[in-house]
Design a protein around this motif. Structure first.
Motif, PDB file in Angstrom:
ATOM      1  N   LEU A  10      15.894  -7.179 -10.300  1.00  0.00           N
ATOM      2  CA  LEU A  10      14.491  -7.171  -9.886  1.00  0.00           C
ATOM      3  C   LEU A  10      13.669  -6.610 -11.033  1.00  0.00           C
ATOM      4  N   VAL A  11      12.633  -7.364 -11.414  1.00  0.00           N
ATOM      5  CA  VAL A  11      11.814  -6.963 -12.548  1.00  0.00           C
ATOM      6  C   VAL A  11      10.384  -6.726 -12.060  1.00  0.00           C
ATOM      7  N   PRO A  12       9.881  -5.491 -12.198  1.00  0.00           N
ATOM      8  CA  PRO A  12       8.482  -5.250 -11.845  1.00  0.00           C
ATOM      9  C   PRO A  12       7.573  -5.948 -12.857  1.00  0.00           C
ATOM     10  N   ILE A  13       6.576  -6.656 -12.356  1.00  0.00           N
ATOM     11  CA  ILE A  13       5.639  -7.364 -13.237  1.00  0.00           C
ATOM     12  C   ILE A  13       4.219  -7.177 -12.720  1.00  0.00           C
ATOM     13  N   THR A  14       3.275  -7.536 -13.542  1.00  0.00           N
ATOM     14  CA  THR A  14       1.888  -7.656 -13.131  1.00  0.00           C
ATOM     15  C   THR A  14       1.659  -9.141 -12.850  1.00  0.00           C
ATOM     16  N   ALA A  15       1.197  -9.456 -11.659  1.00  0.00           N
ATOM     17  CA  ALA A  15       1.002 -10.862 -11.287  1.00  0.00           C
ATOM     18  C   ALA A  15       0.013 -11.526 -12.244  1.00  0.00           C
ATOM     19  N   PRO A  16       0.414 -12.634 -12.874  1.00  0.00           N
ATOM     20  CA  PRO A  16      -0.478 -13.321 -13.806  1.00  0.00           C
ATOM     21  C   PRO A  16      -1.581 -14.112 -13.093  1.00  0.00           C
ATOM     22  N   SER A  17      -1.392 -14.323 -11.796  1.00  0.00           N
ATOM     23  CA  SER A  17      -2.358 -15.013 -10.941  1.00  0.00           C
ATOM     24  C   SER A  17      -2.014 -14.589  -9.517  1.00  0.00           C
ATOM     25  N   THR A  18      -2.757 -15.031  -8.532  1.00  0.00           N
ATOM     26  CA  THR A  18      -2.404 -14.725  -7.150  1.00  0.00           C
ATOM     27  C   THR A  18      -1.067 -15.388  -6.843  1.00  0.00           C
ATOM     28  N   VAL A  19      -0.112 -14.599  -6.319  1.00  0.00           N
ATOM     29  CA  VAL A  19       1.230 -15.111  -6.035  1.00  0.00           C
ATOM     30  C   VAL A  19       1.613 -14.802  -4.595  1.00  0.00           C
ATOM     31  N   THR A  20       2.566 -15.572  -4.088  1.00  0.00           N
ATOM     32  CA  THR A  20       3.043 -15.444  -2.727  1.00  0.00           C
ATOM     33  C   THR A  20       4.548 -15.211  -2.741  1.00  0.00           C
ATOM     34  N   ALA A  21       5.015 -14.348  -1.858  1.00  0.00           N
ATOM     35  CA  ALA A  21       6.454 -14.090  -1.754  1.00  0.00           C
ATOM     36  C   ALA A  21       7.200 -15.409  -1.578  1.00  0.00           C
ATOM     37  N   GLY A  22       8.291 -15.575  -2.324  1.00  0.00           N
ATOM     38  CA  GLY A  22       9.085 -16.793  -2.260  1.00  0.00           C
ATOM     39  C   GLY A  22       8.692 -17.841  -3.279  1.00  0.00           C
ATOM     40  N   GLN A  23       7.581 -17.619  -3.964  1.00  0.00           N
ATOM     41  CA  GLN A  23       7.088 -18.569  -4.964  1.00  0.00           C
ATOM     42  C   GLN A  23       7.924 -18.512  -6.234  1.00  0.00           C
ATOM     43  N   LEU A  24       8.193 -19.666  -6.822  1.00  0.00           N
ATOM     44  CA  LEU A  24       8.818 -19.733  -8.139  1.00  0.00           C
ATOM     45  C   LEU A  24       7.773 -19.333  -9.164  1.00  0.00           C
ATOM     46  N   LEU A  25       8.180 -18.538 -10.163  1.00  0.00           N
ATOM     47  CA  LEU A  25       7.197 -18.095 -11.143  1.00  0.00           C
ATOM     48  C   LEU A  25       7.820 -17.958 -12.525  1.00  0.00           C
ATOM     49  N   ALA A  26       7.197 -18.590 -13.501  1.00  0.00           N
ATOM     50  CA  ALA A  26       7.551 -18.399 -14.903  1.00  0.00           C
ATOM     51  C   ALA A  26       6.556 -17.404 -15.472  1.00  0.00           C
TER      52      ALA A  26
END
Length: 113
Positions: A10-26
């Motif tokens: 698990l990597v703590p990040i700052t969301a680059p845009s509005t994100v939703t749990a379960g979303q794929l994210l690069a």
């Protein structure tokens, strides 16, 4: 001297845009995972970068077998069986066969690409 930070699943990040749990994210060009909690742009969240997940499939009417490379289709933000190349980045392997009609797939993430 303490050098160990965490197991890295698990990597703590700052969301680059509005994100939703379960979303794929690069994130950037080399970090990929599944968002673990909803977050507004600029808010903290956590990215799971290792493990087996059931996520959206890029509906291509193409089957996949267990162990086949899974790619992230950057335009559709879904998992594909298309070979890595423009718009498709290898992110893991299929852990369950994908039928041509499946809208979700089960993959094991590599953590980074």
């Amino acid at each position: 001297m303490k050098t160990f930070v965490s197991p890295g699943h698990l990597v703590p990040i700052t969301a680059p845009s509005t994100v939703t749990a379960g979303q794929l994210l690069a994130v950037g060009t080399n970090l990929f995972g599944v968002v673990q909690s909803d977050a507004a742009s600029g808010a903290p969240t956590v990215l799971a970068v290792d493990g087996i997940f059931e996520v959206n499939a890029d509906v291509t009417n193409t089957a996949a077998v267990v162990g086949q490379f899974a790619t992230h289709h950057t335009t559709n933000n879904a998992i594909s069986v298309t070979a890595p190349g423009a718009g498709f980045v290898k992110v893991g392997v299929f852990t369950r066969a994908k039928l041509t009609t499946d809208s979700t797939v089960q993959i094991r993430l590599n953590g980074a690409f």
